[in-house]
Design an enzyme around this catalytic site. Structure first.
Site, PDB file in Angstrom:
ATOM      1  N   CYS A   2       5.081 -50.888  15.802  1.00 43.96           N
ATOM      2  CA  CYS A   2       4.613 -51.721  14.700  1.00 43.96           C
ATOM      3  C   CYS A   2       5.834 -52.207  13.931  1.00 43.96           C
ATOM      4  O   CYS A   2       6.935 -51.737  14.150  1.00 43.96           O
ATOM      5  CB  CYS A   2       3.730 -50.911  13.766  1.00 43.96           C
ATOM      6  SG  CYS A   2       2.387 -50.084  14.632  1.00 43.96           S
ATOM      7  N   ARG A  27       6.824 -57.010  17.309  1.00 45.22           N
ATOM      8  CA  ARG A  27       6.695 -55.554  17.443  1.00 45.22           C
ATOM      9  C   ARG A  27       5.232 -55.108  17.508  1.00 45.22           C
ATOM     10  O   ARG A  27       4.946 -53.944  17.784  1.00 45.22           O
ATOM     11  CB  ARG A  27       7.380 -54.851  16.263  1.00 45.22           C
ATOM     12  CG  ARG A  27       8.865 -55.062  16.213  1.00 45.22           C
ATOM     13  CD  ARG A  27       9.466 -54.288  15.066  1.00 45.22           C
ATOM     14  NE  ARG A  27       9.350 -52.863  15.282  1.00 45.22           N
ATOM     15  CZ  ARG A  27      10.305 -52.105  15.791  1.00 45.22           C
ATOM     16  NH1 ARG A  27      11.448 -52.634  16.145  1.00 45.22           N
ATOM     17  NH2 ARG A  27      10.128 -50.817  15.948  1.00 45.22           N
ATOM     18  N   TRP A  74       0.529 -52.551  16.118  1.00 44.63           N
ATOM     19  CA  TRP A  74       0.188 -52.427  17.538  1.00 44.63           C
ATOM     20  C   TRP A  74      -0.614 -51.135  17.615  1.00 44.63           C
ATOM     21  O   TRP A  74      -0.078 -50.044  17.439  1.00 44.63           O
ATOM     22  CB  TRP A  74       1.467 -52.340  18.373  1.00 44.63           C
ATOM     23  CG  TRP A  74       1.226 -52.368  19.847  1.00 44.63           C
ATOM     24  CD1 TRP A  74       1.143 -53.485  20.637  1.00 44.63           C
ATOM     25  CD2 TRP A  74       1.042 -51.246  20.715  1.00 44.63           C
ATOM     26  NE1 TRP A  74       0.921 -53.116  21.940  1.00 44.63           N
ATOM     27  CE2 TRP A  74       0.851 -51.754  22.022  1.00 44.63           C
ATOM     28  CE3 TRP A  74       1.009 -49.862  20.528  1.00 44.63           C
ATOM     29  CZ2 TRP A  74       0.643 -50.932  23.125  1.00 44.63           C
ATOM     30  CZ3 TRP A  74       0.801 -49.043  21.627  1.00 44.63           C
ATOM     31  CH2 TRP A  74       0.615 -49.579  22.917  1.00 44.63           C
ATOM     32  N   ASN A 100       5.015 -46.730  11.048  1.00 44.66           N
ATOM     33  CA  ASN A 100       5.214 -47.007  12.469  1.00 44.66           C
ATOM     34  C   ASN A 100       5.454 -45.661  13.137  1.00 44.66           C
ATOM     35  O   ASN A 100       6.272 -44.874  12.656  1.00 44.66           O
ATOM     36  CB  ASN A 100       6.446 -47.920  12.644  1.00 44.66           C
ATOM     37  CG  ASN A 100       6.735 -48.199  14.103  1.00 44.66           C
ATOM     38  OD1 ASN A 100       5.869 -48.018  14.958  1.00 44.66           O
ATOM     39  ND2 ASN A 100       7.951 -48.645  14.383  1.00 44.66           N
ATOM     40  N   GLY A 101       4.733 -45.373  14.214  1.00 44.33           N
ATOM     41  CA  GLY A 101       4.905 -44.088  14.899  1.00 44.33           C
ATOM     42  C   GLY A 101       3.563 -43.416  15.101  1.00 44.33           C
ATOM     43  O   GLY A 101       2.515 -44.066  14.970  1.00 44.33           O
ATOM     44  N   GLU A 483      12.003 -56.643  38.956  1.00 42.21           N
ATOM     45  CA  GLU A 483      12.077 -57.294  37.646  1.00 42.21           C
ATOM     46  C   GLU A 483      11.225 -58.577  37.637  1.00 42.21           C
ATOM     47  O   GLU A 483      10.522 -58.861  36.670  1.00 42.21           O
ATOM     48  CB  GLU A 483      13.550 -57.559  37.297  1.00 42.21           C
ATOM     49  CG  GLU A 483      13.804 -58.378  36.041  1.00 42.21           C
ATOM     50  CD  GLU A 483      13.218 -57.807  34.760  1.00 42.21           C
ATOM     51  OE1 GLU A 483      12.721 -56.664  34.769  1.00 42.21           O
ATOM     52  OE2 GLU A 483      13.205 -58.533  33.752  1.00 42.21           O
ATOM     53  N   LYS A 487       7.946 -59.285  35.112  1.00 41.69           N
ATOM     54  CA  LYS A 487       7.825 -60.461  34.224  1.00 41.69           C
ATOM     55  C   LYS A 487       6.489 -61.157  34.443  1.00 41.69           C
ATOM     56  O   LYS A 487       5.822 -61.556  33.504  1.00 41.69           O
ATOM     57  CB  LYS A 487       8.934 -61.478  34.490  1.00 41.69           C
ATOM     58  CG  LYS A 487      10.307 -61.238  33.948  1.00 41.69           C
ATOM     59  CD  LYS A 487      10.470 -61.127  32.463  1.00 41.69           C
ATOM     60  CE  LYS A 487      10.305 -59.708  32.009  1.00 41.69           C
ATOM     61  NZ  LYS A 487      11.483 -58.922  31.839  1.00 41.69           N
ATOM     62  N   GLU A 490       3.663 -59.069  32.946  1.00 49.21           N
ATOM     63  CA  GLU A 490       3.715 -59.017  31.488  1.00 49.21           C
ATOM     64  C   GLU A 490       3.168 -60.259  30.813  1.00 49.21           C
ATOM     65  O   GLU A 490       2.417 -60.162  29.855  1.00 49.21           O
ATOM     66  CB  GLU A 490       5.180 -58.924  31.042  1.00 49.21           C
ATOM     67  CG  GLU A 490       5.727 -57.560  30.899  1.00 49.21           C
ATOM     68  CD  GLU A 490       7.088 -57.598  30.228  1.00 49.21           C
ATOM     69  OE1 GLU A 490       8.024 -58.204  30.801  1.00 49.21           O
ATOM     70  OE2 GLU A 490       7.229 -57.013  29.147  1.00 49.21           O
ATOM     71  N   HIS A 506       3.775 -50.389  56.291  1.00 49.68           N
ATOM     72  CA  HIS A 506       3.273 -49.020  56.133  1.00 49.68           C
ATOM     73  C   HIS A 506       2.039 -48.977  55.227  1.00 49.68           C
ATOM     74  O   HIS A 506       1.698 -47.920  54.712  1.00 49.68           O
ATOM     75  CB  HIS A 506       4.390 -48.112  55.622  1.00 49.68           C
ATOM     76  CG  HIS A 506       5.539 -48.036  56.580  1.00 49.68           C
ATOM     77  ND1 HIS A 506       5.493 -47.268  57.722  1.00 49.68           N
ATOM     78  CD2 HIS A 506       6.719 -48.684  56.594  1.00 49.68           C
ATOM     79  CE1 HIS A 506       6.622 -47.421  58.391  1.00 49.68           C
ATOM     80  NE2 HIS A 506       7.381 -48.284  57.726  1.00 49.68           N
ATOM     81  N   LYS A 605       7.228 -55.204  21.587  1.00 49.09           N
ATOM     82  CA  LYS A 605       8.620 -55.267  22.022  1.00 49.09           C
ATOM     83  C   LYS A 605       9.251 -53.887  22.226  1.00 49.09           C
ATOM     84  O   LYS A 605       9.856 -53.635  23.251  1.00 49.09           O
ATOM     85  CB  LYS A 605       9.422 -56.075  21.006  1.00 49.09           C
ATOM     86  CG  LYS A 605      10.891 -56.256  21.349  1.00 49.09           C
ATOM     87  CD  LYS A 605      11.063 -57.144  22.554  1.00 49.09           C
ATOM     88  CE  LYS A 605      12.508 -57.340  22.935  1.00 49.09           C
ATOM     89  NZ  LYS A 605      12.633 -57.836  24.318  1.00 49.09           N
TER      90      LYS A 605
END
Ligand code: AGP
Length: 610
Positions: A2, A27, A74, A100-101, A483, A487, A490, A506, A605
């Site tokens: 947050c 955030r 968040w 935040n936390g 990567e 992306k 996301e 396989h 983020k």
């Protein structure tokens, strides 16, 4: 996860808080709110949704005052809703808290407080903190003592901002395992969970350490450690420009950050090589002697930073011939890793605050390892706690999807590999000079790729209907595909998987059908023939193939539907270049699908909770 901001001083608090929240929205963005103290009363405005919703609500019910706290959320405890949005007041609104936390043991206090008659309006852990402070304060404690008492009892992580209506001239802040700075102004002061929130007003801050509490007035800041001793801290000055945290004409931060990469690569290479090609890394004291004492290397990180670490592992093993374990930080702690004073732990992080990475690093330190941080955020927890720090000089990265920070981390891996190889006599001057020459070309090669945006736009239009996307390759190409795949997940919300090309047969090849897109990365020439046979296998099963290859490789055109060419470079530098079209592909795919590129659903983020 947050964003927390706070203000005390001569200005109207609300515009300062809103400005800060707008900068922190990356955030967390599922609800937002502000609390302002005026005439001995705490007034709160909060709402589900984006900061814009909060601004609309404030237009109808404006709040005034010169001290206040704000939050963008968040969700962890409880769904995104008006009730669960911060700030949270105590029952009688004497106290208001932003947080935040995660408070892990909040249920314990909730029951205790309910038994005393406290009523709870939200499902959050934070409301318990507000009521617990209120309870101690009402029992006759000084407000600062009440905050300390609560901090002694709570377990978990927090960056807290606290208002008490009896003290209109002060704001209290505290942190543990979650970032928080105190911004220093002239006759005004601030708190923020991240620097961009207050960059418009000041670049000077106190970086709070774990368990420190700050008592902030308009013209003074007092900081106390967990034992309530006042601590004197140095002022830390950020050299970031305000523009660094603005879009500067780009539609999205992500696009702006993609286009900043030539400069980021250049800055990371500047003054690293001397005229003989010897690499010097300021902040890293790992010479021959120190290395002789090391018999195990871990590289630990999360998400994109983890993939940069995998590139580091590949290169160090191949070019320095030392075994390296590359670990996801979220797994590392739970596997009883083999760590002692002969271990070198390298942690990679853009934010320097990722909870799992920080915890892995602390565990390694506790067990005697030497810890190196490859970090972007200056003054972050990892930067402060590591023994050696290599800064990745990418400037603030605002978009949730990491782009320029990854490129900077990859350059750091290149430099570290060369440095280690040179210290251990594994790379001669001729090879170094050859690689150095190629590295110096990188900024302009990245520019060349960025000039091909229309090609990527055409490709995304062609492939936008794909239902599944596989990224395949071997060696470094496989890692870079990881990567690329992340992306796409996301921001485009497209199901995609990276796969080592040789592993397809396989199992996963069963998923290939004509709605599948396979991105085949074939920059590593020694592995080209092998990957091409896998590309032929997926083609034979109906998949469409978009290849990423180095210029001059005409052979691939026989097997792929489309080829995106990156400029020719040294094999070890190809991942950096091959990733740029992947970033643009994900960006334009997300745009085409109508997604909010900078604020993708369910993400934030910095992951400062486990
Ligand atoms: C990348 O696009 C991500 N949003 C995410 O995977 C990120 O790289 C990860 O959370 C690690 O963050 P850090 O670099 O700040 O530690």
């Amino acid at each position: 996860m947050c964003g927390v901001v706070g203000y005390i001083g001569g200005r109207d608090a609300v515009p300062v808080l809103i400005n800060g929240l707008t900068k922190l929205e990356y955030r967390g963005y599922d609800s937002a709110g502000v609390a302002v103290l005026n005439d001995g009363r705490i007034n709160i405005c909060k709402t589900k949704g984006r900061i814009q919703n909060l601004q609309d609500k404030l237009l109808v019910n404006p709040l005034q005052g010169h001290v206040g706290i704000g939050h963008t959320r968040w969700a962890t405890h409880g769904v995104p809703s008006d009730e669960n949005a911060h700030p949270h007041p105590s029952g009688d609104r004497k106290i208001a808290v932003v947080h935040n936390g995660i408070i892990e043991n909040y249920m314990e206090f909730k029951e205790e407080l309910e038994a005393k008659g406290y009523k709870f309006l939200s499902e959050t852990d934070t409301e318990t903190v507000a009521n617990l402070i209120d309870d101690y304060y009402r029992s006759g404690m000084d407000i600062l003592d009440a905050v300390f008492k609560v901090l002694d009892r709570i377990e978990g992580s927090y960056a807290l901002g606290v208002l008490c209506s009896d003290f209109p001239d002060q704001l209290i802040a505290a942190r543990k395992d979650s970032p928080l700075v105190v911004g220093i102004g002239d006759g005004e002061n601030f708190i923020a969970s991240d620097m961009p929130a207050i960059l418009n007003y000041t670049k000077n801050v106190y970086l709070l350490d774990d368990k420190e509490v700050a008592l902030i007035k308009a013209d003074s800041v007092k900081i106390f450690d967990a034992d309530r001793n006042e601590v004197k801290k140095d002022v830390f000055t950020f050299d970031w420009d305000i523009e660094a945290a603005e879009k500067n004409g780009y539609d999205h931060f992500m696009l702006k950050e993609i286009f900043e990469q030539p400069k980021v690569v250049k800055d990371n290479l500047s003054r690293r090589f001397d005229s003989n090609g010897k690499v010097t890394l300021d902040g890293i004291k790992l010479g021959k002697e120190e290395l002789a004492n090391i018999n195990r290397i871990y590289i630990c990180a999360c998400g994109t930073a983890y993939y940069a670490g995998l590139i580091g592992k590949y290169l160090i093993e191949r070019m320095v011939r030392i075994p390296v374990n590359s670990e996801m930080a979220s797994e590392f702690r739970y596997k009883e890793p083999l760590i002692d004073d002969k271990t070198l732990m390298i942690v990679v992080s853009q934010s320097g605050e990722t909870a799992d990475t920080l915890a892995a690093m602390r565990l390694a330190k506790e067990k005697g390892a030497r810890v190196m941080g490859i970090v972007n955020a200056v003054g972050s927890s990892i930067a402060r706690e590591a023994d050696d720090v290599l800064y990745t000089l990418a400037g603030p990265e605002i978009a949730v999807a990491s782009t320029k920070a990854f490129s900077a981390q990859v350059v750091a891996m290149y430099l570290l590999t060369i440095h280690l190889a040179q210290e251990l006599g594994k790379m001669d001057e001729k090879t170094t000079m050859e690689i150095k020459g190629y590295m110096e070309e990188l900024p302009s090669l990245v520019n060349n790729i960025l000039a091909k945006v229309p090609v990527i736009q055409r490709l995304t239009q062609k492939y936008i209907g794909s239902k599944n996307v596989f990224y395949i390759g071997r060696g470094l190409d496989y890692i870079v595909g990881m990567e690329g795949s992340l992306k796409l997940k996301e921001i485009a919300y497209l199901h995609s998987e990276p796969y080592a090309a040789g592993e397809l047969k396989h199992g996963p090849i069963a998923l290939i059908e004509d709605t599948t897109l396979v991105v085949g990365i074939v920059t590593q020439e020694e592995l080209f023939e092998k990957t091409v046979s896998n590309i032929r296998e997926v083609k034979a099963r109906g998949a469409r193939v978009l290849a990423i290859a180095m210029e001059g490789n005409k052979e691939i055109e026989k097997y792929a539907d489309d080829v995106f060419y990156i400029p020719r470079t040294h094999w070890m530098l190809a991942p950096l270049l091959a990733n740029i079209p992947q970033q643009l592909f994900a960006y334009y795919m997300a745009l085409g699908l109508g997604n909010d590129v900078d604020k993708p659903r369910n993400l934030a983020k910095s992951v400062t909770v486990e």
